[in-house]
Design a protein around this motif. Sequence first.
Motif, PDB file in Angstrom:
ATOM      1  N   ASP A  58      43.927   7.400   1.639  1.00  0.00           N
ATOM      2  CA  ASP A  58      44.417   6.804   0.406  1.00  0.00           C
ATOM      3  C   ASP A  58      43.473   5.696  -0.063  1.00  0.00           C
ATOM      4  OD1 ASP A  58      46.425   6.798  -1.660  1.00  0.00           O
ATOM      5  OD2 ASP A  58      47.029   4.835  -0.884  1.00  0.00           O
ATOM      6  N   ILE A  59      42.954   4.907   0.861  1.00  0.00           N
ATOM      7  CA  ILE A  59      41.976   3.872   0.511  1.00  0.00           C
ATOM      8  C   ILE A  59      40.730   4.515  -0.082  1.00  0.00           C
ATOM      9  CG2 ILE A  59      40.387   2.146   1.473  1.00  0.00           C
ATOM     10  CD1 ILE A  59      42.687   1.478   3.491  1.00  0.00           C
ATOM     11  N   TRP A  60      40.240   5.580   0.557  1.00  0.00           N
ATOM     12  CA  TRP A  60      39.041   6.266   0.049  1.00  0.00           C
ATOM     13  C   TRP A  60      39.279   6.763  -1.370  1.00  0.00           C
ATOM     14  CZ3 TRP A  60      38.789   9.982   4.823  1.00  0.00           C
ATOM     15  CH2 TRP A  60      38.462   9.253   5.962  1.00  0.00           C
ATOM     16  N   MET A  61      40.476   7.348  -1.583  1.00  0.00           N
ATOM     17  CA  MET A  61      40.766   7.929  -2.896  1.00  0.00           C
ATOM     18  C   MET A  61      40.900   6.848  -3.969  1.00  0.00           C
ATOM     19  SD  MET A  61      43.258  11.173  -2.013  1.00  0.00           S
ATOM     20  CE  MET A  61      44.448  10.306  -0.992  1.00  0.00           C
ATOM     21  N   ARG A  62      41.616   5.773  -3.656  1.00  0.00           N
ATOM     22  CA  ARG A  62      41.776   4.691  -4.631  1.00  0.00           C
ATOM     23  C   ARG A  62      40.450   4.019  -4.931  1.00  0.00           C
ATOM     24  NH1 ARG A  62      44.681   0.823  -2.251  1.00  0.00           N
ATOM     25  NH2 ARG A  62      45.436   2.067  -0.548  1.00  0.00           N
ATOM     26  N   ALA A  63      39.681   3.710  -3.887  1.00  0.00           N
ATOM     27  CA  ALA A  63      38.413   2.990  -4.063  1.00  0.00           C
ATOM     28  C   ALA A  63      37.394   3.800  -4.844  1.00  0.00           C
ATOM     29  CB  ALA A  63      37.840   2.599  -2.695  1.00  0.00           C
ATOM     30  N   SER A  64      37.475   5.105  -4.740  1.00  0.00           N
ATOM     31  CA  SER A  64      36.469   5.948  -5.398  1.00  0.00           C
ATOM     32  C   SER A  64      36.948   6.526  -6.724  1.00  0.00           C
ATOM     33  CB  SER A  64      36.059   7.091  -4.465  1.00  0.00           C
ATOM     34  OG  SER A  64      37.134   7.998  -4.278  1.00  0.00           O
ATOM     35  N   ALA A  68      42.609  13.414  -8.166  1.00  0.00           N
ATOM     36  CA  ALA A  68      43.766  14.110  -7.588  1.00  0.00           C
ATOM     37  C   ALA A  68      44.473  13.274  -6.521  1.00  0.00           C
ATOM     38  CB  ALA A  68      43.320  15.447  -7.007  1.00  0.00           C
ATOM     39  N   ARG A  69      44.268  11.966  -6.551  1.00  0.00           N
ATOM     40  CA  ARG A  69      44.826  11.086  -5.518  1.00  0.00           C
ATOM     41  C   ARG A  69      46.339  11.211  -5.391  1.00  0.00           C
ATOM     42  NH1 ARG A  69      47.197   6.093  -5.072  1.00  0.00           N
ATOM     43  NH2 ARG A  69      47.009   5.594  -7.265  1.00  0.00           N
TER      44      ARG A  69
END
Length: 147
Positions: A58-64, A68-69
């Motif tokens: 979730d951190i990877w998805m939000r930060a990037s 489709a998060r």
Amino acid sequence: MAVLDRSDATSLGLPFMDQARGRFARLLAQVEAAGNAALPEAWRDLLAYAAELFACEDIWMRASGFAARRDHAAQHRVVLEVMREGAVHAAEGRLAQLREMACQLRAWHEAHGRTMDAPLARHLRMRRAGRGSVAARPRGSQAVQRA
């Protein structure tokens, strides 16, 4: 008890994601191989790692800025809830249900890798080629990894 194939054919092309998925697969294989006495603890270990891994993703998805998060994270929430129900089954001695859940979890993990994690890995590789982002790592790995 099938262990997930970690060959190049299933590689996501990002070592930190491949290592995390590999650890999940190994913990799941331990659940599948566990005797009745060891099964509840093996399930708790898998559940704890899954919660940690999904939080990192979730951190990877939000930060990037992964588009489709929400769908990806929704799958994680549902799976964690089912896994928590599995811990209740284990505590109540319903080990046959827990073993069935492990079998279904293996199939989910394989499909999730193809349909959710692979697009995330592609997105992170594209970000890496551009400006990059910092990604958290599940425990037992380096603290951060450039994605």
